[in-house]
Structure formats: C-alpha cells, structure tokens
Design a protein around this motif. Structure first.
Motif, short mmCIF file in Angstrom:
data_model
loop_
_atom_site.label_atom_id
_atom_site.label_comp_id
_atom_site.label_asym_id
_atom_site.label_seq_id
_atom_site.Cartn_x
_atom_site.Cartn_y
_atom_site.Cartn_z
N LEU A 215 56.43 -13.43 75.90
CA LEU A 215 55.04 -13.70 76.59
C LEU A 215 55.00 -14.45 77.84
N LEU A 216 56.16 -15.04 77.94
CA LEU A 216 56.17 -15.93 79.27
C LEU A 216 57.04 -15.31 79.98
N SER A 217 57.83 -14.36 79.75
CA SER A 217 58.81 -13.94 80.51
C SER A 217 58.54 -12.71 81.68
N LEU A 218 58.72 -13.07 82.85
CA LEU A 218 58.04 -12.54 84.03
C LEU A 218 59.21 -11.41 84.65
N ARG A 293 64.57 -7.21 86.05
CA ARG A 293 63.60 -6.97 85.02
C ARG A 293 62.35 -6.20 85.25
N GLY A 294 62.35 -5.47 86.16
CA GLY A 294 61.14 -4.94 86.63
C GLY A 294 60.67 -5.41 87.89
N ILE A 307 52.72 -8.45 85.46
CA ILE A 307 53.86 -9.36 86.19
C ILE A 307 54.69 -9.81 85.13
N HIS A 308 54.50 -9.51 83.85
CA HIS A 308 55.37 -9.91 82.82
C HIS A 308 56.17 -8.72 82.20
N HIS A 565 50.40 -17.08 85.70
CA HIS A 565 50.50 -16.13 84.57
C HIS A 565 49.60 -16.36 83.35
N CYS A 566 48.83 -15.48 83.01
CA CYS A 566 47.83 -15.73 81.73
C CYS A 566 48.13 -14.70 80.65
N VAL A 567 48.37 -15.21 79.47
CA VAL A 567 48.54 -14.31 78.39
C VAL A 567 47.22 -13.40 78.08
#
Length: 614
Positions: A215-218, A293-294, A307-308, A565-567
C-alpha cells in the motif's frame, strides 16, 4: 549580451566503474558515496577510487559530487573532517550533506550542496539554507512546477531536482519508519524500506479493507517529458536516482536523459551542456528495458493518476501483451511479440501474486517457458497481462561497449621555414603544437599526398578525441607515413595532458553573515545528532533543541512518516472527492504487518497522510 545557462545531467554511481559508465553515456556530473557516511550505506567508496573517477570525469569537464548525506554522531566528526579534506585533495567538486554540523567543521574550500534529506520543500527552507552558505539545494521530490517556480523567484541559489528513479513514500529526511520498526535509520543510510513491505489496512472495528498489499510502494519517477518545463522554472541540474541500481540501468537511463536534455537545448537558445564532448550511443535507450516499477511524474503537475504500485514492489518492466492460448508447454499472446531465448517474463496470477519465468525458446507465435513441463502449474491463465522484465538482447548490448564519448578537435597543418607544424585545438580552446624539421620534398602525386596527409593525421584511433575539422595551409609534400603518425600521436598526447592539467575546480564562495531564525525550539525532526549541529542552530538563535530520533527514540504517539501519497486517495475514498463516507472507511484506520501496528492520520487541508506509532 545573451547569458548561456549550463544544464547539468547528474547520474548516480555505485562505484568507479559505474561512474565511468555514466560519464561515457553522457553525464555532466556524477554523484557517488564515500565510505561510511552516505545515505546509501551499501554504496560507499574509498578515496583512491574517487580520485581515479574524478580524473576521468574532469577530462570531459564533468564533475564529481560526494554524497556524505547522513546525520553524524559526535565520535564521528573528527574522521568526517579528515575525510572531507581527503576528498577535496582527491578532486571532488562538491559535497552533498544532510548534517548541518558539518558547516561548523574546519573545511577545505569545497562547495556544499544541501541534500534532499534536509526536507527542502518551501521558500523559507531554501532561503535558510542559502543564508547558511549552501551553493545548491536539492529539492524535495514532491514539489510541483508552481512550487519550484516560487522558490526560484524568491532565492538565487542553484536548484537541483530529481527527474527519474525510485521514490521514497515519505518526505526525505522526515522518515523514521525504518528506525522505529527495525532500528535501521534512513538518516544514517540504513533504510530497511518498510514502504516496500506488504501491509494490511483495517479500521477500528478490525474490519480488513486491504490484506497483504503493497500500500505504500510507489511507482518510479519519470519526468523525461517535462525537462523543458523544469528548465523554465529554474532547475539547472537534473538528477537520476539509483546508486544501488545495476550498471545497465545507469547506462540506459543516463543515455536516455542525455538525448532528452540535448533535444531541449537544441530547441531552445540560451542553454548548453554543463560538460564537454559528444556521446555516441550504440543502442537505443529505453527506460522500460531496465529496472522499472511503472512511471509517474509524482505531483509535478499536481495530484493526478495512480502513483503507487500495490501489487508488487519489484520491477515489472514493459508490458508485451495478454495471454491468448495455453497448451501444455507453450502459450501465445493476442498480439505479435519480439521475445527471444533468455528473456524474463512476469505476470500476476489470479490470486494477485507475482510470478515469472525465463523464455526457453520461441517458435513463431508460440512461447515455451523454461522449467514448466506443465503450464497449468505455473499460475498462468488466458487473459493474464504479460510483462518482460529482462530483455536478454538489450542487456547483452549494454554488457559490451555501448557508447563512446569524445572531445571535438580541429587540426591545422602548415608549413614553416624548416619543416611543418601540426596544431590541434580542442572544443574548449586547449592547444597543442608538434613540429617536424625535415627536408621538404615536393610530392610527385599532389592529390595522393594530400589524401595521405588527411588520412594519417585524421586517425584518432583509441584516443578520446574526434576530428571535427582539418585544414592544410601547405602545398603537398612527400612525408613519411611514420612521421605523420608520430606528430599526430604527440599532438594528441600533449592535448590529453593539457586537458587533465588545466581542469579548474570552483572553490566555495565566502559564507554569508549568520542570520537569526524565527524558531526558538526544534523537535527531533530537525535531526540534530551532534554538538556541532547544536552549535550551528544556537548561533542562529535557537534556544531549545531536542536530540535526533536516533539518539532518543520518542514513544507512543510519534509520527514516523509523513506522505503526500494517501491510501484513501488510492482506494477511491478521498475525503475531498467522496461526499458520503462509508462506515467502514471512518477513522481510525490502521496499517499492520508483522513489524507492528500503526495509526493513519489524514490532513486533507494540505493533502498529507501521517503514520503514527500506537
């Protein structure tokens, strides 16, 4: 008079070999870690290796910057002071630092750059660093074009921005997540990358909203389409992340941005490359062909798009198509392909797990994976999206001589009373002359003699020069080929020595007078970990200074990461966008895995998420 602004392409280097590769593929400058005090602890280098790299880079007028961007403890300061002097003596052009205590040391005249670890994302912060004597500020990755432009209009310090590579989820220098869960401090170059771990998102009632997801991987940053926009906002140094990446990545991405930045300078007057030489590539750069990673421009134009990368923190590479048909030992894609033996493929199986294999062979449209006598056991299924994360042919090209960089040279051959002179002038104005004293014998075949003259003197061979222009102000004479070869070699040797000897480093500018700051109290987020840093702030009027997280770990309730970044945004539950919130998405929300449980806080007024110890 038009001012010509140099634009700098800044590439990463794990070691001397990687640094030379970066220079050869078009870097105007290279940043590299010194042993012991770099934000990438695994990428440190001895001074002797840095000295050799600097000598190589300086031939092309490329610069070497030393990343010494960690916070320091008192017992390390003497060694750091000695190291900085050794690095200056070895030819380093500038020092990238995080710890402001370094400004209180007895330093050689080496220019100082403010690392992005100093949390450089506001006008006031950049003004403060400029007033402290920094000659460049490396801006936070999260900044928009408008925010960068505001800083440029209100400061005069040189500005550097990241344009490509991996992204930290939190603001650099303000992340204590790794230190909190594993005692591996990002501010000491030892980040354990908790943002690349799987996390479970749940609410206060224990209802699981997302389980074991990244969930935090950009995604990775790619701003190659916005270089001209960055130039217009005032950026003069364009930085590629990746001191821990492999050499294929360094070659490929450096070459890619060299071409992109050259296109900006070709289409706009008033700019030039910050170093010398012309780079010739023997491959076509493609950022999807190495670690990827994109891609995201990461808030450069505001908050837009995903963005993640929640499925995996690993490199997926380039998408090549969807699986059409499966047989026992082969599969086909819905579209054509250019796959070959040795290519690496990956896909997400039905459960969302990343799987992959190597291509054993292809037969027209049929692709036979290695290691799977029965493809049904591979997790592959019709409709699966297939990616190539290892292009065997591309990697093979990069493993050989994939580029060359040479300095332009103009040669003039003219007659003197006693013989001849060969004069060489390189693109930076360095000059060398070689003299032949000999009896002049007029050539019987004037055309052939002139052809031989141009051919022999124009042979640059393995030198680091290429012939841009040749002129002869002499009528053709018969001159032995070995004599022509001799004067050419001597001329090139002299020019090489001159370029190496005449490189002039810029010394640090005099530091401005000390300015008082409005803050009288600094908490642990100021990252003050030694007495010299305390003295730095006390001279500027700060009265109370809490020790760094690494010296005195705060307890429950401490915010260990602050993110743009926001989940909620990633899950389609942005509280600015969603008028009626579902009960399951009400506060409190938690992130949890085997390392611990953390509370999420949302400040929607400034679009930030915080992670707090509970």
């Amino acid at each position: 008079m038009v001012t010509i602004r140099p634009l700098e392409l800044l590439a990463p280097a794990k070691n001397r070999e990687f640094g030379i590769a970066a220079v050869n593929h078009g870097a105007d400058a290279v940043y590299i870690g010194a042993a012991g005090f770099s934000a990438r602890a695994a990428a440190g280098n001895e001074v002797g290796e840095i000295e050799k790299l600097a000598a190589y880079a300086h031939f092309y007028r490329a610069k070497i910057y030393i990343a010494l961007n960690t916070i320091l403890f008192d017992h390390e300061l003497d060694d750091v002071q000695k190291l900085i002097r050794q690095l200056w003596d070895a030819g380093a052009d500038a020092l990238i630092i995080q710890d402001l205590g370094i400004l209180e040391l007895d330093l050689p005249p080496i220019p100082l750059f403010a690392s992005t670890q100093l949390d450089n994302r506001s006008v006031s912060r950049v003004r403060f660093l400029e007033s402290a004597g920094f000659e460049r500020v490396i801006l936070a990755r999260e900044m928009s074009l408008k925010a960068i432009e505001d800083i440029r209009q209100n400061t005069t310090v040189d500005l550097e921005a990241f344009v490509h590579g991996a992204l930290c989820a939190g603001y650099s220098g303000c992340c204590y997540f790794s230190a909190a869960i594993g005692k591996r401090s990002a501010n000491r170059g030892e980040c354990g990358q908790p943002c690349r771990l799987p996390w479970t998102l749940s609410n206060g009632s224990g209802h699981v909203l997302e389980k074991d997801r990244f969930l935090l991987s950009l995604k990775d940053m790619n701003r190659s389409d916005y270089l001209h926009d960055l130039v217009l906002t005032g950026i003069t140094s364009f930085k590629i992340e990746g001191r821990l990446k492999d050499i294929a990545y360094v070659k490929n991405i450096t070459a890619y941005y060299r071409k992109k930045l050259d296109a900006v300078m070709t289409g706009s007057s008033g700019y030039r490359a910050a170093s010398s030489g012309t780079t010739k590539l023997f491959f076509k750069p493609d950022p999807l062909k190495t670690f990827n990673r994109g891609e995201t421009d990461y808030f450069l134009l505001g908050r837009k798009g995903d963005i993640h990368s929640p499925d995996t923190p690993k490199s997926m590479g380039e998408q090549i198509g969807c699986v059409d048909h499966m047989d026992l030992r082969y599969f086909t894609l819905k579209a054509g392909h250019d796959l070959y033996n040795g290519d690496g493929l990956c896909f997400m199986d039905r459960s969302g797990k990343l799987r992959g294999f190597l291509v054993n062979r292809t037969d027209q449209d049929k692709i036979f994976p290695a290691g799977y006598p029965d493809l049904k056991k591979s997790g592959l299924f019709p409709g699966a999206v297939m990616y190539r994360n290892h292009d065997h042919h591309f990697q093979k090209k990069l493993s050989t001589n994939s580029s060359e960089r040479k300095i332009a040279l103009d040669l003039t051959f003219f007659e003197t009373q006693k013989g001849f002179i060969l004069q060489g002038v390189d693109e930076d104005g360095n000059t060398a002359k070689t003299v032949i004293e000999m009896e002049k014998i007029e050539a019987k075949d004037e055309g052939g003699a002139l052809t031989t003259l141009k051919k022999q003197l124009g042979r640059m061979g393995d030198s680091r020069f290429y012939l841009r222009r040749f002129s002869a102000s002499s009528k053709p004479y018969f001159i032995l080929t070995k004599e022509l070869n001799r004067i050419r070699r001597e001329c090139l040797e002299t020019l090489t020595q001159k370029r190496q000897a005449d490189y002039s480093r810029k010394s640090a500018k005099p530091r401005p007078d000390i300015e008082q700051v409005p803050e009288k109290y600094l908490d642990f987020t100021a990252n003050v970990s030694n007495q010299k840093a305390v003295e730095f702030y006390q001279k500027r009027g700060v009265k109370i200074i809490d020790p760094a997280f690494e010296l005195n770990r705060p307890g429950l309730g401490t915010v260990v990461m602050t993110l743009r970044h926001c989940v909620l945004k990633a899950q389609g539950q942005c509280r600015r966008d969603v008028k009626t919130r579902l009960e399951m998405w009400q506060d409190p929300l938690f992130l949890e895995n085997k390392t611990g449980r953390f509370l999420l806080l949302f400040d929607c007024s400034i679009c930030e998420m915080r992670i707090r110890i509970v």
